[in-house]
Design a protein around this motif. Structure first.
Motif, PDB file in Angstrom:
ATOM      1  N   PRO A  39       0.815  -1.220   0.000  1.00 35.15           N
ATOM      2  CA  PRO A  39       0.000   0.000   0.000  1.00 35.15           C
ATOM      3  C   PRO A  39       0.853   1.276   0.000  1.00 35.15           C
ATOM      4  CG  PRO A  39       0.030  -0.965   2.189  1.00 35.15           C
ATOM      5  CD  PRO A  39       0.732  -1.941   1.267  1.00 35.15           C
ATOM      6  N   SER A  40       0.262   2.352  -0.448  1.00 33.96           N
ATOM      7  CA  SER A  40       0.969   3.643  -0.490  1.00 33.96           C
ATOM      8  C   SER A  40       1.476   4.050   0.891  1.00 33.96           C
ATOM      9  CB  SER A  40       0.054   4.729  -1.053  1.00 33.96           C
ATOM     10  OG  SER A  40      -0.259   4.443  -2.403  1.00 33.96           O
ATOM     11  N   SER A  41       0.769   3.664   1.942  1.00 31.84           N
ATOM     12  CA  SER A  41       1.193   4.011   3.297  1.00 31.84           C
ATOM     13  C   SER A  41       2.509   3.338   3.693  1.00 31.84           C
ATOM     14  CB  SER A  41       0.099   3.646   4.305  1.00 31.84           C
ATOM     15  OG  SER A  41      -0.156   2.252   4.268  1.00 31.84           O
ATOM     16  N   ASP A  42       2.937   2.326   2.936  1.00 35.62           N
ATOM     17  CA  ASP A  42       4.223   1.658   3.184  1.00 35.62           C
ATOM     18  C   ASP A  42       5.407   2.425   2.617  1.00 35.62           C
ATOM     19  OD1 ASP A  42       3.001  -0.436   4.488  1.00 35.62           O
ATOM     20  OD2 ASP A  42       3.512  -1.964   2.994  1.00 35.62           O
ATOM     21  N   PHE A  43       5.158   3.548   1.943  1.00 37.20           N
ATOM     22  CA  PHE A  43       6.216   4.289   1.261  1.00 37.20           C
ATOM     23  C   PHE A  43       6.294   5.734   1.748  1.00 37.20           C
ATOM     24  CE2 PHE A  43       5.020   0.860  -1.527  1.00 37.20           C
ATOM     25  CZ  PHE A  43       6.232   0.402  -2.016  1.00 37.20           C
ATOM     26  N   THR A  44       7.511   6.246   1.796  1.00 39.53           N
ATOM     27  CA  THR A  44       7.738   7.673   2.006  1.00 39.53           C
ATOM     28  C   THR A  44       8.181   8.243   0.673  1.00 39.53           C
ATOM     29  OG1 THR A  44       8.399   7.345   4.299  1.00 39.53           O
ATOM     30  CG2 THR A  44       9.092   9.407   3.239  1.00 39.53           C
ATOM     31  N   VAL A  45       7.409   9.190   0.160  1.00 41.73           N
ATOM     32  CA  VAL A  45       7.710   9.831  -1.117  1.00 41.73           C
ATOM     33  C   VAL A  45       8.593  11.033  -0.827  1.00 41.73           C
ATOM     34  CG1 VAL A  45       6.726  10.971  -3.140  1.00 41.73           C
ATOM     35  CG2 VAL A  45       5.526   9.041  -2.084  1.00 41.73           C
ATOM     36  N   HIS A  46       9.755  11.116  -1.473  1.00 41.41           N
ATOM     37  CA  HIS A  46      10.718  12.183  -1.206  1.00 41.41           C
ATOM     38  C   HIS A  46      10.599  13.370  -2.168  1.00 41.41           C
ATOM     39  CE1 HIS A  46      12.557   9.587   1.747  1.00 41.41           C
ATOM     40  NE2 HIS A  46      12.708   8.645   0.828  1.00 41.41           N
ATOM     41  N   ASN A  47       9.696  13.272  -3.148  1.00 39.45           N
ATOM     42  CA  ASN A  47       9.486  14.353  -4.124  1.00 39.45           C
ATOM     43  C   ASN A  47      10.751  14.745  -4.882  1.00 39.45           C
ATOM     44  OD1 ASN A  47       6.675  14.638  -3.553  1.00 39.45           O
ATOM     45  ND2 ASN A  47       7.242  15.711  -1.671  1.00 39.45           N
ATOM     46  N   ASP A  48      11.630  13.770  -5.082  1.00 38.87           N
ATOM     47  CA  ASP A  48      12.842  13.984  -5.875  1.00 38.87           C
ATOM     48  C   ASP A  48      13.065  12.843  -6.863  1.00 38.87           C
ATOM     49  OD1 ASP A  48      13.576  11.886  -4.213  1.00 38.87           O
ATOM     50  OD2 ASP A  48      15.341  12.885  -3.389  1.00 38.87           O
ATOM     51  N   GLY A  49      12.003  12.053  -7.095  1.00 41.51           N
ATOM     52  CA  GLY A  49      12.119  10.895  -7.980  1.00 41.51           C
ATOM     53  C   GLY A  49      12.473   9.624  -7.243  1.00 41.51           C
ATOM     54  N   THR A  50      12.464   9.677  -5.903  1.00 43.35           N
ATOM     55  CA  THR A  50      12.756   8.485  -5.103  1.00 43.35           C
ATOM     56  C   THR A  50      11.678   8.294  -4.043  1.00 43.35           C
ATOM     57  OG1 THR A  50      14.065   9.607  -3.394  1.00 43.35           O
ATOM     58  CG2 THR A  50      15.249   8.840  -5.364  1.00 43.35           C
ATOM     59  N   VAL A  51      11.556   7.049  -3.588  1.00 48.46           N
ATOM     60  CA  VAL A  51      10.683   6.700  -2.465  1.00 48.46           C
ATOM     61  C   VAL A  51      11.444   5.723  -1.578  1.00 48.46           C
ATOM     62  CG1 VAL A  51       8.519   7.016  -3.721  1.00 48.46           C
ATOM     63  CG2 VAL A  51       9.583   4.754  -3.678  1.00 48.46           C
ATOM     64  N   THR A  52      11.081   5.706  -0.302  1.00 47.23           N
ATOM     65  CA  THR A  52      11.614   4.701   0.615  1.00 47.23           C
ATOM     66  C   THR A  52      10.488   3.758   0.979  1.00 47.23           C
ATOM     67  OG1 THR A  52      13.298   6.172   1.512  1.00 47.23           O
ATOM     68  CG2 THR A  52      12.686   4.295   2.868  1.00 47.23           C
ATOM     69  N   HIS A  53      10.762   2.488   0.827  1.00 45.93           N
ATOM     70  CA  HIS A  53       9.807   1.438   1.220  1.00 45.93           C
ATOM     71  C   HIS A  53      10.005   1.249   2.725  1.00 45.93           C
ATOM     72  CE1 HIS A  53       8.186  -2.883   0.342  1.00 45.93           C
ATOM     73  NE2 HIS A  53       7.245  -2.068   0.795  1.00 45.93           N
TER      74      HIS A  53
END
Length: 172
Positions: A39-53
């Motif tokens: 789910p989207s709640s499992d990710f942190t979106v960094h708004n730089d083209g990357t995400v952390t799971h």
């Protein structure tokens, strides 16, 4: 900024998503009765083209190799097709020229890392498109070679059409 899981001498764990077959774009289908596995709640979106799971602590590029991240959170262009050797070389080449989003320790994910992105609620593709927009319904390489003398010329990958973890000839 939250710290992400460390591997080896890396400061961060940063992953490349590299396709091994020609991209196919179709309408994703999700089944409401099946619980989300990514789910989207499992990710942190960094708004730089990357995400952390958050579940694994792994950082990922949002767009597939060959696509360009746009500041509105979307991806443009088509994913590139590479054989396994090319896929292995892409992250070191990127790191040599300064990396992406301020990180220069990108590498091709192993099969367990890549499979952690599978969203079983959906197919075509089996990935969370809110987090990884424009991901093609295709097979993606992992860095994991087959550990079998019979399949010496094969490596593991994920078929993001239906979510199968499969072996592919390294020449694909």
């Amino acid at each position: 900024m939250d710290k992400v899981k460390k591997v080896g001498i890396s400061l961060t764990v940063s992953f490349f998503i590299v396709t091994l077959s020609a991209p196919v774009h179709a309408q994703q289908v999700c089944v409401a009765e099946i619980a989300e596995t990514s789910p989207s709640s499992d990710f942190t979106v960094h708004n730089d083209g990357t995400v952390t799971h958050n579940r694994t602590g792994l950082m990922w590029q949002v767009c597939s190799q060959g696509q360009i991240w746009i500041s509105d959170g979307s991806c443009s262009g088509a994913a590139t097709v590479n054989n396994w050797q090319q896929a292995l070389q892409l992250p070191p080449d990127l790191n040599t020229v300064g990396g992406f989003a301020g990180y220069s320790d990108w590498h091709l994910p192993n099969i367990k890392e890549l499979a952690s992105l599978i969203e079983l609620k959906c197919h075509n593709p089996v990935i969370n498109l809110a987090i990884f927009p424009a991901s093609p319904s295709e097979s993606f390489w992992s860095s994991s070679p087959m550990a079998d003398d019979v399949f010496i010329n094969f490596a593991w990958g994920v078929e993001f059409i239906e979510g199968d973890v499969s072996e592919f000839t390294r020449d694909n």
